[in-house]
Design an enzyme around this catalytic site. Structure first.
Site, PDB file in Angstrom:
ATOM      1  N   ALA A  27       0.846  -1.188   0.000  1.00 45.59           N
ATOM      2  CA  ALA A  27       0.000   0.000   0.000  1.00 45.59           C
ATOM      3  C   ALA A  27       0.884   1.240   0.000  1.00 45.59           C
ATOM      4  O   ALA A  27       2.086   1.180   0.272  1.00 45.59           O
ATOM      5  CB  ALA A  27      -0.910  -0.008   1.222  1.00 45.59           C
ATOM      6  N   GLY A  38      -0.391  -4.985   0.372  1.00 44.55           N
ATOM      7  CA  GLY A  38      -1.500  -4.863  -0.569  1.00 44.55           C
ATOM      8  C   GLY A  38      -1.199  -5.484  -1.913  1.00 44.55           C
ATOM      9  O   GLY A  38      -2.109  -5.957  -2.612  1.00 44.55           O
ATOM     10  N   GLU A  53      -1.986  -9.045  -1.521  1.00 45.38           N
ATOM     11  CA  GLU A  53      -3.451  -9.162  -1.460  1.00 45.38           C
ATOM     12  C   GLU A  53      -4.062  -9.020  -2.853  1.00 45.38           C
ATOM     13  O   GLU A  53      -5.006  -9.742  -3.204  1.00 45.38           O
ATOM     14  CB  GLU A  53      -4.015  -8.113  -0.502  1.00 45.38           C
ATOM     15  CG  GLU A  53      -3.686  -8.430   0.954  1.00 45.38           C
ATOM     16  CD  GLU A  53      -4.036  -7.306   1.913  1.00 45.38           C
ATOM     17  OE1 GLU A  53      -4.608  -7.606   2.973  1.00 45.38           O
ATOM     18  OE2 GLU A  53      -3.734  -6.132   1.610  1.00 45.38           O
ATOM     19  N   GLU A  68       2.759  -6.169   7.098  1.00 42.62           N
ATOM     20  CA  GLU A  68       2.062  -5.106   7.828  1.00 42.62           C
ATOM     21  C   GLU A  68       2.390  -5.099   9.318  1.00 42.62           C
ATOM     22  O   GLU A  68       2.356  -4.043   9.968  1.00 42.62           O
ATOM     23  CB  GLU A  68       0.543  -5.240   7.628  1.00 42.62           C
ATOM     24  CG  GLU A  68       0.051  -4.921   6.231  1.00 42.62           C
ATOM     25  CD  GLU A  68       0.020  -6.139   5.317  1.00 42.62           C
ATOM     26  OE1 GLU A  68      -0.665  -6.085   4.275  1.00 42.62           O
ATOM     27  OE2 GLU A  68       0.672  -7.164   5.647  1.00 42.62           O
TER      28      GLU A  68
END
Length: 257
Positions: free
Chosen positions: A65, A108, A111, A131
């Site tokens: 992210a 991310g 993901e 994370e």
């Protein structure tokens, strides 16, 4: 604002989508996720596109992210995060989606990879959910999809330690289907996409839905859905074409009818 996504025209039923934020290793900010969700929504309505290949760069599929953007959001900002809707729209894409992964697929990025139906990885690919190193945890499906993909023990190890695994480990664990030389990753993904694009579109859509259903439901319910989908396909022109082509020993020409 510069375009963060490159989308190729449909060729042999396949489109290639490139994430394009090279200065930040394709970090997934709100704008990039929004562009991707919008692109997939448009492709959903395009009969000339039957399969999509999603990739990044040789150095990174997506390194995670956008931390700078994330740092600006407090609790209320996270509760109202527009990215949630973008993730949901990406997840709802009904056509086959293949991820071609080189380099980093972290946070991310990992993901997003797990939103794909098939993952082809270069030997240099790294998959991880780091994370925990930021005092947080995955928030876009990382804990749920990863456990379903690789099992409890490895998912726990990856999420709780934040340590990534390499492509061969990911292949052994079932996270990716194939590992290739990095320079051939996109080429292999496109070749597979073209093979799949030759199949009957309605059968592809229902087969994908049935396979995903297996992750979310009990065996009896999944079997009922599978049989219902199988029965529905009996009424399609593509089924008649497929059987006729087999009997006549010729390639089938599927139209999605």
């Amino acid at each position: 604002m510069p375009q963060m996504l490159n989308v190729s025209p449909a060729e042999q039923g396949v489109r290639l989508i490139n994430l394009h934020r090279p200065d930040v290793l394709n970090a997934l900010n709100t704008e990039l996720l929004g562009e991707l969700a919008a692109a997939l929504a448009a492709i959903e309505q395009d009969p000339d596109t039957r399969v999509v290949v999603l990739t990044g760069s040789r150095k990174a599929f997506a390194a995670g992210a956008d931390i700078n953007e994330m740092a600006e959001r407090d609790l209320v900002g996270i509760l109202n995060d527009p990215r949630v809707a973008h993730w949901q729209n990406i997840s709802a894409f009904s056509k086959p989606l293949i991820a071609a992964v080189n380099g980093f697929a972290l946070g991310g990025g990992c993901e997003l990879v797990m939103h794909a139906d098939i993952i082809i990885a270069g030997e240099d690919a790294k998959f991880g959910q780091p994370e925990i190193n930021l005092g947080i945890m995955p928030g876009a499906g990382g804990t749920q999809r990863l456990l379903r993909a690789v099992g409890k023990s490895l998912a726990m190890q990856m999420v709780l330690s934040g340590v990534a695994i390499d492509a061969r480990h990911a292949e052994r664990a079932g996270l990716v289907s194939e590992v290739t030389q990095p320079e051939l990753t996109v080429e292999r993904a496109i070749a597979l996409a073209r093979l799949i694009a030759q199949k009957a579109p309605l059968a592809l859509r229902l087969a994908k839905e049935a396979l995903l259903k297996a992750q979310d439901t009990d065996l009896a319910s999944g079997l009922r859905f599978e049989r219902h989908a199988f029965t529905v396909l009996a009424g399609t022109q593509d089924r008649k074409e497929g059987i006729a082509a087999f009997q006549e020993k010729r390639p089938a020409h599927f139209t999605g009818q």
